[in-house]
Design a protein around this motif. Structure first.
Motif, short mmCIF file in Angstrom:
data_model
loop_
_atom_site.label_atom_id
_atom_site.label_comp_id
_atom_site.label_asym_id
_atom_site.label_seq_id
_atom_site.Cartn_x
_atom_site.Cartn_y
_atom_site.Cartn_z
N UNK A 285 -20.65 62.01 -26.43
CA UNK A 285 -21.04 60.66 -26.05
C UNK A 285 -21.09 59.75 -27.27
N UNK A 286 -21.58 60.27 -28.39
CA UNK A 286 -21.62 59.47 -29.62
C UNK A 286 -20.21 59.14 -30.10
N UNK A 287 -19.30 60.11 -29.97
CA UNK A 287 -17.91 59.86 -30.37
C UNK A 287 -17.28 58.77 -29.52
N UNK A 288 -17.51 58.81 -28.21
CA UNK A 288 -16.97 57.78 -27.33
C UNK A 288 -17.60 56.43 -27.63
N UNK A 289 -18.87 56.41 -28.00
CA UNK A 289 -19.53 55.16 -28.36
C UNK A 289 -18.89 54.56 -29.61
N UNK A 290 -18.59 55.42 -30.60
CA UNK A 290 -17.91 54.95 -31.81
C UNK A 290 -16.56 54.35 -31.47
N UNK A 291 -15.78 55.04 -30.65
CA UNK A 291 -14.46 54.55 -30.29
C UNK A 291 -14.55 53.26 -29.48
N UNK A 292 -15.57 53.16 -28.61
CA UNK A 292 -15.73 51.96 -27.81
C UNK A 292 -16.03 50.75 -28.68
#
Length: 339
Positions: A285-292
């Motif tokens: 979830x943190x990785x997707x937040x970074x990419x977002x």
């Protein structure tokens, strides 16, 4: 971390599955059936996005056409090298201009094959999409199917709607789990993405997740042999000047240290690798937040700095202005976008 060969193999599997489905579809088409495969972005007043289309005529013949420069928007215009690739693949060059009298050829690149050559036509199509227009994954295509096979699923990505089964129950996203095999890891990924984003994500035919973050596509792929996950976001294509691009990548890496930026020929990608030994949903979830958060900065100015074009472009909703050129084959079929 994923090695590039393993990651490329995951993408290749998606394309290979699409190619098989496409060959079966072409072989099953009947007289006057039409299939159009278009890059999933809107056409503009300047022209069309790339497309490949097929029509069955005379019961057993396939007419295939690939958009030529007469149809394409400026950002998709074919360079001489790209036109040579099409000819080397077997596509015949246009035989007349769009405003000239039609003949038995086409104003697009074209082929005529018996349906027994459906496998060859499918292979030509996939190579065209990947090598000429750098389409990164079949999910970037928008199929239009007219005739007896209307409604067929060519992409192998089922639609997820409000009437589908309810989502997975909420779990503690800090709970660590050691998956027993890649399939369990894919299931864990899908559950983590659903919980993080609040909706059921799409899955490709391998069970890998496809989501959109700030209009940018993201693929969440499980390593086939190791407990690793990659969230991969294709950004730009048709980049000019690799030296300048490498300098800009260094600057991006300083500003976004958690994200890995890679230049693959003329394409720029971003990715984050997440360990799955054990798998912790919060980490993904943190990785997707970074990419977002990064995706919000990938705009027209970003693409211009690299001398490239965005994989997904914010195109106007307007259709082609005026009468589009037509290409005539034995069934008088008009190509995608023609009026």
């Amino acid at each position: 971390m994923f090695d590039s060969e393993t990651f490329d193999a995951a993408i290749d599997r998606s394309w290979n599955g699409f190619q098989r489905r496409l060959a079966d579809h072409l072989a099953a088409m009947r007289n006057d059936d039409v299939l159009v495969l278009e890059w999933a972005e809107e056409s503009t007043v300047e022209g069309f996005a790339p497309w490949v289309q097929f029509l069955v005529w005379d019961d057993v013949m396939l007419r295939g056409e690939v958009s030529s420069n007469a149809y394409l928007a400026p950002r998709h215009q074919l360079a001489p090298a790209a036109e040579n690739i099409l000819r080397n693949l077997g596509w015949l060059a246009p035989t007349h201009g769009p405003d000239e009298d039609p003949d038995e050829g086409s104003s697009a690149f074209f082929i005529d094959r018996e349906q027994r050559w459906a496998d060859q036509c499918a292979a030509m199509t996939v190579t065209t999409l990947r090598e000429v227009w750098s389409v990164p994954h079949p999910s970037f295509l928008r199929p239009e199917i007219v005739g007896t096979l209307a409604g067929a699923d060519l992409l192998g990505i089922p639609d997820v709607g409000a009437d589908d089964e309810p989502g997975r129950p909420q779990v503690d996203d800090t709970h660590a789990i050691v998956p027993d095999d890649p399939q369990e890891l894919r299931d864990l990924i899908a559950g983590a993405v659903e919980q993080a984003l609040g909706f059921t994500p799409r899955l490709d035919q391998d069970g890998d997740v496809i989501v959109t973050l700030d209009d940018q596509p993201v693929f969440v792929i499980a390593h086939p042999d190791q407990p690793l996950v990659r969230a991969w976001m294709p950004l730009l294509h048709s980049i000019t000047g690799r030296t300048r691009a490498a300098e800009l990548i260094c600057d991006l890496t300083r500003r976004w240290p958690a994200i890995r930026f890679t230049l693959d020929e003329d394409r720029l990608n971003a990715s984050i690798d997440v360990s799955a030994n054990p798998f912790v949903p919060r980490h993904l979830a943190d990785a997707l937040d970074q990419l977002s958060r990064f995706a919000a900065s990938v705009d027209a100015a970003f693409a211009a700095r690299f001398g490239g074009a965005r994989i997904v472009d914010d195109s106007p909703d307007d259709g082609f202005d005026g009468d589009a050129p037509t290409s005539r084959d034995p069934s008088d079929h008009e190509p995608k976008g023609a009026e």
